[in-house]
Design an enzyme around this catalytic site. Structure first.
Site, PDB file in Angstrom:
ATOM      1  N   LYS A 150      -3.137 -20.567 -10.891  1.00 17.25           N
ATOM      2  CA  LYS A 150      -1.743 -20.682 -11.105  1.00 17.25           C
ATOM      3  C   LYS A 150      -0.574 -19.555 -10.946  1.00 17.25           C
ATOM      4  O   LYS A 150       0.134 -20.193 -11.255  1.00 17.25           O
ATOM      5  CB  LYS A 150      -0.802 -21.618 -11.955  1.00 17.25           C
ATOM      6  N   GLY A 152      -0.145 -17.659  -7.675  1.00 16.29           N
ATOM      7  CA  GLY A 152       0.352 -18.521  -6.536  1.00 16.29           C
ATOM      8  C   GLY A 152      -0.376 -17.373  -5.882  1.00 16.29           C
ATOM      9  O   GLY A 152       0.276 -17.155  -4.371  1.00 16.29           O
ATOM     10  N   THR A 153      -1.449 -17.814  -5.638  1.00 11.02           N
ATOM     11  CA  THR A 153      -2.277 -16.953  -4.972  1.00 11.02           C
ATOM     12  C   THR A 153      -2.717 -18.057  -3.189  1.00 11.02           C
ATOM     13  O   THR A 153      -2.861 -16.901  -2.659  1.00 11.02           O
ATOM     14  CB  THR A 153      -4.127 -17.291  -5.506  1.00 11.02           C
ATOM     15  N   ARG A 154      -1.953 -19.698  -3.311  1.00  6.65           N
ATOM     16  CA  ARG A 154      -1.879 -19.877  -2.608  1.00  6.65           C
ATOM     17  C   ARG A 154      -0.930 -19.019  -1.102  1.00  6.65           C
ATOM     18  O   ARG A 154      -0.886 -18.886  -0.127  1.00  6.65           O
ATOM     19  CB  ARG A 154      -1.869 -21.410  -2.436  1.00  6.65           C
ATOM     20  N   ARG A 231       0.763 -13.612 -13.418  1.00 10.84           N
ATOM     21  CA  ARG A 231       2.208 -14.817 -13.718  1.00 10.84           C
ATOM     22  C   ARG A 231       2.555 -14.882 -15.269  1.00 10.84           C
ATOM     23  O   ARG A 231       0.962 -14.780 -15.690  1.00 10.84           O
ATOM     24  CB  ARG A 231       1.908 -16.031 -12.999  1.00 10.84           C
ATOM     25  N   SER A 239       1.559 -24.345 -16.204  1.00  8.27           N
ATOM     26  CA  SER A 239       1.364 -24.862 -14.912  1.00  8.27           C
ATOM     27  C   SER A 239      -0.126 -25.743 -14.818  1.00  8.27           C
ATOM     28  O   SER A 239      -0.321 -26.615 -14.237  1.00  8.27           O
ATOM     29  CB  SER A 239       1.586 -23.537 -13.997  1.00  8.27           C
ATOM     30  N   GLY A 357       4.438 -26.206  -6.777  1.00  4.92           N
ATOM     31  CA  GLY A 357       6.177 -25.789  -6.470  1.00  4.92           C
ATOM     32  C   GLY A 357       5.991 -27.216  -8.270  1.00  4.92           C
ATOM     33  O   GLY A 357       7.274 -27.950  -8.215  1.00  4.92           O
ATOM     34  N   ARG A 358       5.075 -27.620  -8.901  1.00  9.21           N
ATOM     35  CA  ARG A 358       5.598 -28.861  -9.727  1.00  9.21           C
ATOM     36  C   ARG A 358       6.332 -28.787 -10.810  1.00  9.21           C
ATOM     37  O   ARG A 358       6.593 -27.678 -11.357  1.00  9.21           O
ATOM     38  CB  ARG A 358       4.117 -29.517  -9.991  1.00  9.21           C
TER      39      ARG A 358
HETATM   40  N1  LIG Z   1       6.650 -20.154  -1.783  1.00  8.70           N
HETATM   41  C1  LIG Z   1       5.912 -20.642  -2.912  1.00  8.70           C
HETATM   42  N2  LIG Z   1       5.839 -21.817  -3.267  1.00  8.70           N
HETATM   43  C2  LIG Z   1       4.901 -23.278  -3.822  1.00  8.70           C
HETATM   44  N3  LIG Z   1       5.155 -22.780  -4.563  1.00  8.70           N
HETATM   45  C3  LIG Z   1       4.581 -21.193  -5.259  1.00  8.70           C
HETATM   46  C4  LIG Z   1       5.691 -20.557  -4.241  1.00  8.70           C
HETATM   47  N4  LIG Z   1       4.858 -19.483  -4.197  1.00  8.70           N
HETATM   48  C5  LIG Z   1       4.606 -19.306  -5.753  1.00  8.70           C
HETATM   49  N5  LIG Z   1       4.196 -20.320  -6.020  1.00  8.70           N
HETATM   50  C6  LIG Z   1       3.347 -20.742  -7.557  1.00  8.70           C
HETATM   51  O1  LIG Z   1       2.530 -20.722  -7.162  1.00  8.70           O
HETATM   52  C7  LIG Z   1       2.174 -21.438  -7.954  1.00  8.70           C
HETATM   53  C8  LIG Z   1       0.080 -22.665  -7.828  1.00  8.70           C
HETATM   54  O2  LIG Z   1      -0.182 -20.918  -7.297  1.00  8.70           O
HETATM   55  P1  LIG Z   1      -1.659 -20.361  -7.238  1.00  8.70           P
HETATM   56  O3  LIG Z   1      -1.260 -20.962  -5.416  1.00  8.70           O
HETATM   57  O4  LIG Z   1      -2.269 -19.752  -7.277  1.00  8.70           O
HETATM   58  O5  LIG Z   1      -2.971 -22.701  -7.929  1.00  8.70           O
HETATM   59  S1  LIG Z   1      -4.302 -22.979  -7.333  1.00  8.70           S
HETATM   60  O6  LIG Z   1      -5.015 -22.126  -8.721  1.00  8.70           O
HETATM   61  O7  LIG Z   1      -4.916 -21.648  -6.654  1.00  8.70           O
HETATM   62  O8  LIG Z   1      -4.205 -24.192  -8.037  1.00  8.70           O
HETATM   63  C9  LIG Z   1       2.728 -23.027  -8.907  1.00  8.70           C
HETATM   64  O9  LIG Z   1       2.775 -23.018  -9.472  1.00  8.70           O
HETATM   65  P2  LIG Z   1       3.453 -24.587 -10.233  1.00  8.70           P
HETATM   66  O10 LIG Z   1       5.367 -24.000  -9.846  1.00  8.70           O
HETATM   67  O11 LIG Z   1       3.216 -24.852 -11.443  1.00  8.70           O
HETATM   68  O12 LIG Z   1       3.212 -25.825  -9.531  1.00  8.70           O
HETATM   69  C10 LIG Z   1       3.789 -21.977  -7.682  1.00  8.70           C
HETATM   70  O13 LIG Z   1       5.084 -21.995  -8.766  1.00  8.70           O
END
Ligand SMILES: Nc1ncnc2c1ncn2[C@@H]1O[C@H](COP(=O)(O)OS(=O)(=O)O)[C@@H](OP(=O)(O)O)[C@H]1O
EC number: 2.8.2.-
Length: 393
Positions: A150, A152-154, A231, A239, A357-358
């Site tokens: 959570k 921001g790895t994706r 984070r 998250s 981005g929930r």
């Molecule tokens: N550009 C962009 N668009 C959407 N979301 C973004 C972006 N950059 C960072 N994030 C944040 O990434 C959070 C999810 O993190 P991960 O991708 O590491 O999640 S996971 O562990 O693979 O499930 C996700 O967490 P949540 O907001 O809690 O849903 C986002 O806050």
């Protein structure tokens, strides 16, 4: 007589001229044909994987580890189950860290799996795609995004994929935690093909908190570069909880899961949502194998507020030319996050999917404060270890 001779001389000269001009035309045509064929070949084979002249110093250094292949049938079926390496897959890490499952089931359990599967068919059937997939060879990753869940790895991986010198696997391989027994050949086979100078990457956020991961990655190659997106541990925990809640709506409240005993205020550090955020503790484990210089910490907050700035640091760390810049991003007001103007292998703008981005539930302010107090000393230790204040306190 002499006129007849002159005429025949003229004729033969004309004949010679016309022969040579036809020859010239033919040669020209042949050259053009060759040039055209060459252009077509290099475009089909290289455009998708074109490397820049900057080479990564780490390439070809990968060493073989000791992993063994176990289940042959599983190994064979997996590459077909994997989503297409190109394109935007908005996959998400699984919420049950502890349950040991097979790789194929991980993918099938993924809520974004159906999207990835339908995306796969059309492009993969085209001859051009299979031709372009034919160039290069599969290599073990030289750089891995190891966490945090959570963080921001994706977003980081999808942004990095824009770079022509980075090729990454879309799904999370979970090799160094759940699938290690499948062996390094299995792992390598999951990777996309790369050309000289291109870096192979993957991301599996659970590696950061896996006790065995540092030693295992070290055994694969001691030169592996590791990246951690961190984070604010309190927001990260919320998250994490929000993700679980979206899949299991009946779980207890965040507040009740936080405490072992609500009246004494004793925090339940065995709850993974809380445990993962004790970054200093997990980092100590990695420092047993990797020097600080081989670990890059990306601020999850700055990845949202200044994606190009964070991406600049990552490209430097990977020894790559700074190709991804602010020109690649735009802020999508509806999404509330930065998005790519053009996703990898596409000309269309793209934001991450709805699982990124929930909206978080409102958490009792006192509980949030109690968690802030809990994390503060660990955060201080983490700032000290990394030499960077991430500004969470
Ligand atoms: N550009 C962009 N668009 C959407 N979301 C973004 C972006 N950059 C960072 N994030 C944040 O990434 C959070 C999810 O993190 P991960 O991708 O590491 O999640 S996971 O562990 O693979 O499930 C996700 O967490 P949540 O907001 O809690 O849903 C986002 O806050």
């Amino acid at each position: 007589g002499s006129r007849l001779m002159e005429n025949s001389l003229l004729c033969s000269r004309l004949y010679v001229i016309s022969i040579s001009s036809v020859k010239k035309k033919l040669i020209l045509l042949l050259i053009m044909l060759l040039l055209w064929a060459y252009t077509l070949y290099s475009c089909m084979g290289y455009c998708a994987t074109m490397p820049s002249p900057i080479m990564d110093s780490n390439r070809d250094k990968e060493s073989q580890g000791t992993g063994r292949r176990t289940d042959a049938s599983e190994v064979e079926i997996l590459p077909r189950l994997l989503p297409r390496p190109q394109g935007w897959e908005d996959l998400e890490t699984d919420y049950e860290e502890s349950s040991p499952r097979t790789y194929s089931r991980d993918l099938l359990n993924n809520e974004d799996w159906d999207d990835a599967k339908s995306e796969q068919s059309a492009a993969d059937l085209s001859a051009l795609s299979s031709f372009s997939n034919g160039s290069g060879s599969k290599k073990l990753p030289q750089a891995i995004i190891i966490g945090v869940k959570k963080g921001g790895t994706r977003a980081l991986l999808e942004f990095l994929r824009v770079h022509p010198d980075i090729r990454a696997v879309g799904a999370e391989p979970h090799f160094f935690d759940r699938n290690y027994n499948n062996g390094l050949d299995w792992y390598r086979d999951l990777m996309p093909k790369t050309l000289e100078g291109q870096i192979t990457m993957e991301k599996t956020p659970s590696y950061f908190v896996t006790r065995e991961a540092p030693a295992r990655i070290y055994a694969m190659s001691r030169d592996t570069k590791v990246i951690v997106v961190v984070r604010d541990p309190v927001t990260r925990a919320i998250s994490d909880y929000t993700q679980t809640l979206s899949k299991k709506p009946d779980i207890p409240s965040f507040e009740s899961l936080t405490f072992k005993n609500r009246t004494t205020g004793l925090i339940d550090t065995s709850w993974s949502a809380i445990q993962i955020g004790i970054y200093a503790k997990h980092l100590e484990n990695w420092l047993q194998y990797f020097p600080m210089g081989q670990i890059l910490f990306v601020s999850g907050e700055r990845l949202i507020s200044d994606p190009a700035g964070e991406l600049g640091k990552v490209q430097d760390f990977l020894g790559l030319k700074r190709i991804i810049t602010d020109k690649h991003f735009y802020f999508n007001q509806t999404k509330g996050f930065p998005c790519l103007k053009k996703a990898e292998g596409s000309s269309k703008p793209h934001c991450l999917g709805k699982t990124k981005g929930r909206t978080h539930p409102n958490i009792d302010r006192e509980v949030v404060q109690r968690l802030r107090d809990f994390y503060r000393p660990f955060n201080m230790k983490f700032y000290q270890m990394t030499g960077h204040n991430f500004g969470w306190d």
